[in-house]
Design a protein around this motif. Structure first.
Motif, PDB file in Angstrom:
ATOM      1  N   SER A 138       0.832  -1.188   0.000  1.00  0.00           N
ATOM      2  CA  SER A 138       0.000   0.000   0.000  1.00  0.00           C
ATOM      3  C   SER A 138       0.877   1.252   0.000  1.00  0.00           C
ATOM      4  CB  SER A 138      -0.916   0.014   1.231  1.00  0.00           C
ATOM      5  OG  SER A 138      -1.824  -1.063   1.205  1.00  0.00           O
ATOM      6  N   GLU A 139       0.235   2.405  -0.222  1.00  0.00           N
ATOM      7  CA  GLU A 139       0.935   3.673  -0.083  1.00  0.00           C
ATOM      8  C   GLU A 139       1.459   3.814   1.345  1.00  0.00           C
ATOM      9  OE1 GLU A 139       1.602   6.005  -2.318  1.00  0.00           O
ATOM     10  OE2 GLU A 139       0.519   5.118  -4.015  1.00  0.00           O
ATOM     11  N   ASP A 222      -9.216  -5.797 -20.544  1.00  0.00           N
ATOM     12  CA  ASP A 222     -10.157  -6.903 -20.652  1.00  0.00           C
ATOM     13  C   ASP A 222     -10.962  -6.714 -21.936  1.00  0.00           C
ATOM     14  OD1 ASP A 222     -12.151  -8.781 -20.458  1.00  0.00           O
ATOM     15  OD2 ASP A 222     -13.075  -7.927 -18.665  1.00  0.00           O
ATOM     16  N   VAL A 223     -10.625  -7.493 -22.966  1.00  0.00           N
ATOM     17  CA  VAL A 223     -11.272  -7.353 -24.272  1.00  0.00           C
ATOM     18  C   VAL A 223     -12.744  -7.746 -24.193  1.00  0.00           C
ATOM     19  CG1 VAL A 223     -11.233  -8.121 -26.676  1.00  0.00           C
ATOM     20  CG2 VAL A 223      -9.081  -7.778 -25.442  1.00  0.00           C
ATOM     21  N   THR A 224     -13.050  -8.787 -23.430  1.00  0.00           N
ATOM     22  CA  THR A 224     -14.430  -9.275 -23.358  1.00  0.00           C
ATOM     23  C   THR A 224     -15.377  -8.241 -22.793  1.00  0.00           C
ATOM     24  OG1 THR A 224     -13.551 -11.500 -22.967  1.00  0.00           O
ATOM     25  CG2 THR A 224     -15.887 -11.152 -22.516  1.00  0.00           C
ATOM     26  N   ASN A 225     -14.975  -7.601 -21.701  1.00  0.00           N
ATOM     27  CA  ASN A 225     -15.860  -6.679 -20.995  1.00  0.00           C
ATOM     28  C   ASN A 225     -15.462  -5.215 -21.175  1.00  0.00           C
ATOM     29  OD1 ASN A 225     -17.528  -8.725 -19.309  1.00  0.00           O
ATOM     30  ND2 ASN A 225     -15.420  -9.339 -18.940  1.00  0.00           N
ATOM     31  N   ASN A 226     -14.428  -4.966 -21.994  1.00  0.00           N
ATOM     32  CA  ASN A 226     -13.989  -3.613 -22.345  1.00  0.00           C
ATOM     33  C   ASN A 226     -13.727  -2.750 -21.104  1.00  0.00           C
ATOM     34  OD1 ASN A 226     -13.252  -1.511 -24.070  1.00  0.00           O
ATOM     35  ND2 ASN A 226     -15.326  -0.696 -24.155  1.00  0.00           N
ATOM     36  N   ARG A 227     -12.788  -3.222 -20.286  1.00  0.00           N
ATOM     37  CA  ARG A 227     -12.382  -2.429 -19.125  1.00  0.00           C
ATOM     38  C   ARG A 227     -10.927  -2.742 -18.807  1.00  0.00           C
ATOM     39  NH1 ARG A 227     -15.072  -6.907 -16.671  1.00  0.00           N
ATOM     40  NH2 ARG A 227     -13.943  -7.827 -14.919  1.00  0.00           N
ATOM     41  N   ASP A 228     -10.338  -1.909 -17.965  1.00  0.00           N
ATOM     42  CA  ASP A 228      -8.960  -2.111 -17.548  1.00  0.00           C
ATOM     43  C   ASP A 228      -8.907  -2.961 -16.285  1.00  0.00           C
ATOM     44  OD1 ASP A 228      -7.880  -0.642 -19.610  1.00  0.00           O
ATOM     45  OD2 ASP A 228      -7.920   1.242 -18.493  1.00  0.00           O
ATOM     46  N   ILE A 229      -7.818  -3.722 -16.159  1.00  0.00           N
ATOM     47  CA  ILE A 229      -7.553  -4.531 -14.978  1.00  0.00           C
ATOM     48  C   ILE A 229      -6.180  -4.123 -14.440  1.00  0.00           C
ATOM     49  CG2 ILE A 229      -7.358  -6.877 -14.043  1.00  0.00           C
ATOM     50  CD1 ILE A 229     -10.079  -6.339 -15.157  1.00  0.00           C
ATOM     51  N   ASN A 230      -5.981  -4.301 -13.157  1.00  0.00           N
ATOM     52  CA  ASN A 230      -4.760  -3.872 -12.453  1.00  0.00           C
ATOM     53  C   ASN A 230      -4.641  -2.355 -12.450  1.00  0.00           C
ATOM     54  OD1 ASN A 230      -4.313  -6.715 -12.625  1.00  0.00           O
ATOM     55  ND2 ASN A 230      -2.132  -6.359 -12.323  1.00  0.00           N
ATOM     56  N   ASN A 231      -5.749  -1.701 -12.214  1.00  0.00           N
ATOM     57  CA  ASN A 231      -5.734  -0.257 -12.051  1.00  0.00           C
ATOM     58  C   ASN A 231      -5.391   0.092 -10.608  1.00  0.00           C
ATOM     59  OD1 ASN A 231      -8.235  -1.297 -11.077  1.00  0.00           O
ATOM     60  ND2 ASN A 231      -9.033   0.785 -11.029  1.00  0.00           N
ATOM     61  N   ARG A 232      -5.304   1.379 -10.338  1.00  0.00           N
ATOM     62  CA  ARG A 232      -5.105   1.843  -8.965  1.00  0.00           C
ATOM     63  C   ARG A 232      -6.085   2.970  -8.663  1.00  0.00           C
ATOM     64  NH1 ARG A 232       1.363   1.741  -7.316  1.00  0.00           N
ATOM     65  NH2 ARG A 232       1.590  -0.514  -7.543  1.00  0.00           N
ATOM     66  N   ASP A 233      -6.673   2.879  -7.481  1.00  0.00           N
ATOM     67  CA  ASP A 233      -7.565   3.918  -6.979  1.00  0.00           C
ATOM     68  C   ASP A 233      -7.515   3.802  -5.463  1.00  0.00           C
ATOM     69  OD1 ASP A 233      -9.468   5.768  -6.404  1.00  0.00           O
ATOM     70  OD2 ASP A 233     -11.060   4.861  -7.603  1.00  0.00           O
ATOM     71  N   ARG A 234      -6.657   4.604  -4.844  1.00  0.00           N
ATOM     72  CA  ARG A 234      -6.379   4.419  -3.426  1.00  0.00           C
ATOM     73  C   ARG A 234      -6.047   5.743  -2.758  1.00  0.00           C
ATOM     74  NH1 ARG A 234      -0.988   0.743  -4.044  1.00  0.00           N
ATOM     75  NH2 ARG A 234      -2.560  -0.578  -5.043  1.00  0.00           N
ATOM     76  N   TYR A 235      -6.273   5.783  -1.457  1.00  0.00           N
ATOM     77  CA  TYR A 235      -5.806   6.936  -0.701  1.00  0.00           C
ATOM     78  C   TYR A 235      -5.337   6.493   0.673  1.00  0.00           C
ATOM     79  CZ  TYR A 235     -10.433   7.041   1.595  1.00  0.00           C
ATOM     80  OH  TYR A 235     -11.563   6.729   2.293  1.00  0.00           O
ATOM     81  N   THR A 258      -6.045   3.489   5.322  1.00  0.00           N
ATOM     82  CA  THR A 258      -5.803   3.266   3.898  1.00  0.00           C
ATOM     83  C   THR A 258      -7.046   2.613   3.295  1.00  0.00           C
ATOM     84  OG1 THR A 258      -3.423   2.957   4.183  1.00  0.00           O
ATOM     85  CG2 THR A 258      -4.397   2.056   2.183  1.00  0.00           C
ATOM     86  N   ARG A 259      -7.419   3.053   2.099  1.00  0.00           N
ATOM     87  CA  ARG A 259      -8.525   2.413   1.377  1.00  0.00           C
ATOM     88  C   ARG A 259      -8.148   2.277  -0.091  1.00  0.00           C
ATOM     89  NH1 ARG A 259     -14.037   1.251   1.495  1.00  0.00           N
ATOM     90  NH2 ARG A 259     -15.112   1.486  -0.503  1.00  0.00           N
ATOM     91  N   ARG A 260      -8.462   1.099  -0.630  1.00  0.00           N
ATOM     92  CA  ARG A 260      -8.228   0.841  -2.050  1.00  0.00           C
ATOM     93  C   ARG A 260      -9.499   0.243  -2.642  1.00  0.00           C
ATOM     94  NH1 ARG A 260      -2.492  -2.351  -1.803  1.00  0.00           N
ATOM     95  NH2 ARG A 260      -3.938  -4.037  -1.343  1.00  0.00           N
ATOM     96  N   ASN A 261      -9.871   0.722  -3.815  1.00  0.00           N
ATOM     97  CA  ASN A 261     -11.026   0.205  -4.552  1.00  0.00           C
ATOM     98  C   ASN A 261     -10.555  -0.040  -5.980  1.00  0.00           C
ATOM     99  OD1 ASN A 261     -13.470  -0.499  -5.625  1.00  0.00           O
ATOM    100  ND2 ASN A 261     -14.503   1.420  -5.158  1.00  0.00           N
ATOM    101  N   GLU A 262     -10.071  -1.247  -6.249  1.00  0.00           N
ATOM    102  CA  GLU A 262      -9.339  -1.516  -7.482  1.00  0.00           C
ATOM    103  C   GLU A 262      -9.709  -2.883  -8.044  1.00  0.00           C
ATOM    104  OE1 GLU A 262      -5.409   0.902  -5.810  1.00  0.00           O
ATOM    105  OE2 GLU A 262      -5.415  -1.289  -5.880  1.00  0.00           O
ATOM    106  N   GLU A 263      -9.382  -3.098  -9.311  1.00  0.00           N
ATOM    107  CA  GLU A 263      -9.525  -4.413  -9.944  1.00  0.00           C
ATOM    108  C   GLU A 263      -8.144  -5.028 -10.110  1.00  0.00           C
ATOM    109  OE1 GLU A 263     -12.408  -5.790 -12.548  1.00  0.00           O
ATOM    110  OE2 GLU A 263     -13.258  -3.825 -12.959  1.00  0.00           O
TER     111      GLU A 263
END
Length: 911
Positions: A138-139, A222-235, A258-263
């Motif tokens: 984590s950060e 993710d080609v099937t669902n048209n989204r990114d994986i292994n992103n970051r969204d944390r504080y 600390t909070r993370r909401n990520e794929e």
């Protein structure tokens, strides 16, 4: 004993060796003294008071690296992964979840996918033990330094560690006002904002607030669902108060959240472009599993060019997860005459939920829902007390202490078969060997026809196929593991000043550990029980054994059976351990230190928190007296390490050189590995008598007929002949050069021969290894390259007489070949590679502001962190399902890829 680290001369981590005794007895005053000293420190000298008097760092007889705040900033470290770049003996990687990060020192670590295993390399943040090393991913906010202690620890730290410690020290409040902020924008739409404010509240109280926000697109698409994986969204936010009611008493209070909401975390298939041991995956005729996946909807593009980072996730499945980590600590340092009392009280609460398309394919085979029904949580209270002082006219520096910790671990799991599992399972059986001519993925049971191939048993066999075909969306409804760990310890660490220049250090620790496990299972897979009831009687017919095992095995994978629905088990284990250290050091001259040491490390045993370890799928719980009768199968023994080290440290103002040679012998080494179906936790030991090849099978990747099926009986030995099973030995070299002011060079080399012994057994009783581990004897451990070198150069020249200065910084890590898989399959090998980081910039007067361009993985080096058996995606075995390359040839492999090149611009200001 107090530590004063003057780190303005900050050189890369490979240059600094900071003594463990210094850490254990540092105080807030020591840290403030260190901060004040930074402004006057020069050249290549680091001052410590680790033995009760001011000493050069090179006077301390232990192998420990310290990474300064400046180095962390220059290499771009936001979490402990970045330490790889500046500490050659360390390797940090992450796998299926960032909660599962694993740290290794000198090739030794713990695979982090199973929360029941503690870490061989422990993580401490501001003196408080963190339950698993993945928490360090984590950060971390603004830091004073990070220390990497190599080898066993225990006589000075609250918690034992068998291989080493990563100790993270945050910046603390000061008595003057200061504030700072930085903003970064980079590729993958990366945005990172960090800031702090330090406020003197009164003459006796000061406070500090740190915060970080980070958001970034994912490295996978993710080609099937048209989204990114292994992103970051944390504080991350951390608040501190420092109370100084008198010159003898200081109290530091810390709270953080600390909070993370990520794929996270996706994986790609591995093809021959990564490893030539992998067969042709682009031709379905060459691999029956590829054929099945293709016919059930898997795009063939998934089997080539893994570094395109395109994923094909099952429709509607998610890697989404939420992580929360919060807690606080109170550290009290109280001088009572000639004795100092230190108390560190900590409370931590960690929660992580993680969804996953667990088969990593577009075919819906296996999944976890992204909600609290699949989660892990740690709630930990810890208390450490230390007393230290001097005696006999300062001929003895003594320390005694105690430690107590109580941890509640809760694991909730809902691993389910996907909506296509039944069809995949039947087609997997039919597509290979003697039934291949009947293969039809559109037909019931995946069978184009149902001839009487199995004689009178044919109706029962085909009924088993049909039950497989209806097992979709079945499996775990809710598995709940609750583990309570209570441990306490007493320890002492004493330095005897025998003569001028000659010191003897003696430490001893007693640890008492108790763990209690309670587990309850829920499952709605009735097909397993039905297939066992109807097909198990047919196993005695030789011609039917393999097909019966295939059908039952696929319907009962991972002990997914309604027979467990509502069943509870419980178990308790207790341990008592003595560990310690002895160090003899001698200084023949002011610039040279020689030392030799012995230490014994310990890591607690525990429970494998994966119910698949209870029994083989073919067996029934009823036949063994119920699940409770098998509860002991989940236990594993404590890991111990006998470590020997000799070293030399030479230090002048312009040049320093540290050399150490080490040998570590691990008994009951705790190995966690995934064999394609279940997670295994096995203690690895060596036998002093010959097993006549029973522990290995060198032909495993040639022909099925030569596979050593008898190894389960021939690979055992008497418990009286069991010894250590893992050896880590080698040489570490660290050097720094400061030829002129503002210019520094660091060099590091680690040669570590970290290998399994020959004649391996799977427990301290001499039981045989699991068949999945037959490649281990005599081989190097996973993620243990023999040679790692690091280099760094930092130049901060003044720009004229304006007060401006420049920054040019580069570091490189060159890693030799190694295998990433715990079972050492050759398909999991990773070739050596080189990683380069760089940073250039301009800084204002007194570094009030800075503009920096940076890049990590500057050369865009592609490599794999971990390669693993793709779940359930292995070719059929045995008659009539023969394959000359079994078991490696038709197993498909997936990989967690390392991060690609990242770059950006950072603006920084401080006032």
């Amino acid at each position: 004993m107090r530590l004063r680290l003057m780190s303005a001369c900050a050189v890369p981590a490979l240059v600094m060796a900071l003594a463990a005794p210094a850490h254990a007895q540092e105080t807030p005053q020591d840290q403030q003294d260190a901060a004040a000293a930074r402004s006057v420190q020069s050249d290549n000298e680091i001052i410590v008071t680790a033995q009760g008097r001011a000493q050069a760092l090179a006077d301390v007889p232990l192998a420990v690296s310290a990474v300064s705040a400046e180095t962390l900033q220059q290499t771009g470290a936001n979490d402990i992964r970045a330490l790889n770049q500046v500490a050659p003996s360390l390797l940090v990687s992450s796998t299926g979840s960032e909660a599962n990060g694993s740290a290794r020192i000198r090739g030794i670590g713990t695979v982090g996918d199973n929360p029941g295993l503690e870490s061989s390399v422990a993580v401490f943040i501001d003196g408080v033990y963190r339950s698993r090393s993945g928490i360090g991913l984590s950060e971390l906010g603004d830091l004073e330094r990070i220390e990497v202690l190599r080898g066993p620890q225990g006589t000075l730290f609250g918690r034992n560690a068998s291989a080493g410690i990563i100790n993270i020290v945050s910046k603390m409040p000061e008595s003057v006002f200061s504030a700072g902020a930085e903003a970064t924008y980079g590729n993958y739409n990366s945005i990172r904002v960090q800031g702090f404010v330090n406020v003197p509240i009164s003459t006796k109280v000061s406070g500090r607030l740190d915060g970080v926000y980070m958001k970034r697109d994912g490295f996978y698409h993710d080609v099937t669902n048209n989204r990114d994986i292994n992103n970051r969204d944390r504080y991350f936010v951390r608040g501190q108060l420092l109370f100084e009611p008198s010159s003898d008493l200081r109290i530091r209070v810390i709270g953080d959240y600390t909070r993370r909401n990520e794929e996270c975390c996706g994986a790609t298939y591995v093809d021959s472009s990564i490893n030539p041991n992998i067969g042709d995956l682009n031709s379905p005729s060459a691999n029956n599993i590829v054929r099945v996946l293709r016919d059930l909807g898997q795009p063939m593009a998934a089997f080539s060019n893994p570094y395109s980072r395109n994923l094909y996730v099952s429709s509607g499945r998610s890697y989404g997860g939420i992580t929360e980590d919060w807690g606080g600590s109170v550290q009290l340092d109280w001088t009572l005459g000639d004795v100092k009392l230190t108390s560190i009280t900590g409370y931590r609460n960690y929660f992580s939920s993680q969804g996953a398309d667990t088969d990593y394919s577009a075919v819906d085979i296996l999944y976890r829902s992204p909600n609290s029904s699949s989660s892990r949580a740690f709630e930990t209270f810890s208390q450490e007390l230390r007393l230290n002082g001097t005696a006999f006219g300062e001929k003895l520096d003594w320390l005694v202490g105690g430690y107590f910790a109580n941890e509640d671990l809760t694991l909730v799991d809902n691993l389910r078969f996907g909506n296509q599992y039944g069809r995949f399972a039947t087609c997997r059986i039919v597509s290979g060997g003697g039934l291949a001519a009947l293969y039809n993925p559109a037909a019931a049971g995946c069978l184009a026809a149902r001839p009487a191939l199995f004689g009178a048993a044919s109706p029962l066999i085909y009924a088993g196929f049909d039950r497989l075909d209806s097992i979709n969306d079945r499996g775990t409804t809710r598995d709940l593991f609750k583990q309570n760990s209570r441990n306490w310890a007493l320890f002492t660490h004493n330095i005897f000043h025998v003569t001028t220049g000659l010191d003897l250090t003696v430490g001893l620790r007693y640890t008492n550990e108790r763990k209690r496990l309670n587990a309850t299972f829920g499952n709605d897979n009735t097909a397993c029980v039905a297939n066992q009831a109807s097909l198990l009687p047919l196993r005695s017919v030789a011609a039917l054994t393999s097909v019966v095992d295939a059908i039952i095995g696929l319907s009962c994978q991972g002990n997914s059976t309604s027979e467990l629905n509502g069943v509870s088990i419980h178990d308790t284990r207790k341990e008592d351990q003595f560990t310690g250290t002895a160090i003899l050091s001698y200084k023949p001259t002011d610039d040279l230190l020689l030392y030799g040491s012995y230490s014994r490390g310990y890591k607690a045993g525990g429970f494998n928190l994966d119910k698949s370890a209870l029994k083989a799928p073919i067996a029934t719980f009823a036949s063994v007296g119920g699940a409770q009768a098998l509860a002991s199968n989940l236990q594993f023994a404590p890991e111990t390490n006998d470590a020997f080290e000799i070293g030399l440290k030479y230090s002048t103002r312009k040049f320093s050189l540290n050399i150490s040679a080490f040998r570590q012998q691990f008994k009951n080494f705790q190995l966690n590995t995934f064999n394609g179906t279940v997670f295994l936790v096995q203690n690895i030991n060596g036998c002093t008598t010959s097993l006549s090849g029973g522990d290995r099978d060198q032909s495993k990747f040639t022909t099925a007929s030569n596979y050593n099926a008898a190894a389960t009986t021939t690979g055992a030995c008497s418990s009286s002949n069991v010894g250590y099973g893992v050896v880590s030995q080698g040489v570490e070299l660290e050097a720094s050069l400061v030829p002129v002011r503002d210019f520094r060079v660091g060099l590091g080399l680690t040669y570590a021969d970290t290998h399994y012994r020959n004649q391996l057994v799977g427990s301290d009783t001499g039981a045989p290894l699991d068949q999945a581990l037959r490649l281990l004897p005599g081989k190097n451990l996973s993620n243990a390259p023999e040679v790692v070198t690091t280099a760094s150069v930092a130049w901060t020249p003044p720009l004229g007489n304006s007060g401006l200065s420049g920054l040019i910084y580069f570091d490189a890590r060159m890693t030799g070949d190694y295998n990433t898989g715990s079972d050492l399959f050759p398909q999991k090998a990773q070739d050596g590679y080189t990683l380069v980081n760089g940073r250039i910039g301009i800084r204002g007067k007194d570094q009030r502001w800075a503009i920096e361009l940076w890049a990590q993985n500057l050369l865009d080096q592609n490599y794999t962190q971990v390669v693993f058996n793709s779940p359930f995606q292995e070719g059929a075995t045995g008659a009539p399902f023969t394959d000359a390359r079994y078991p490696g040839g038709r197993q498909i492999f997936s990989a967690y890829l390392a991060e690609p090149r990242t770059y950006g611009l950072t603006l920084r200001t401080r006032f």
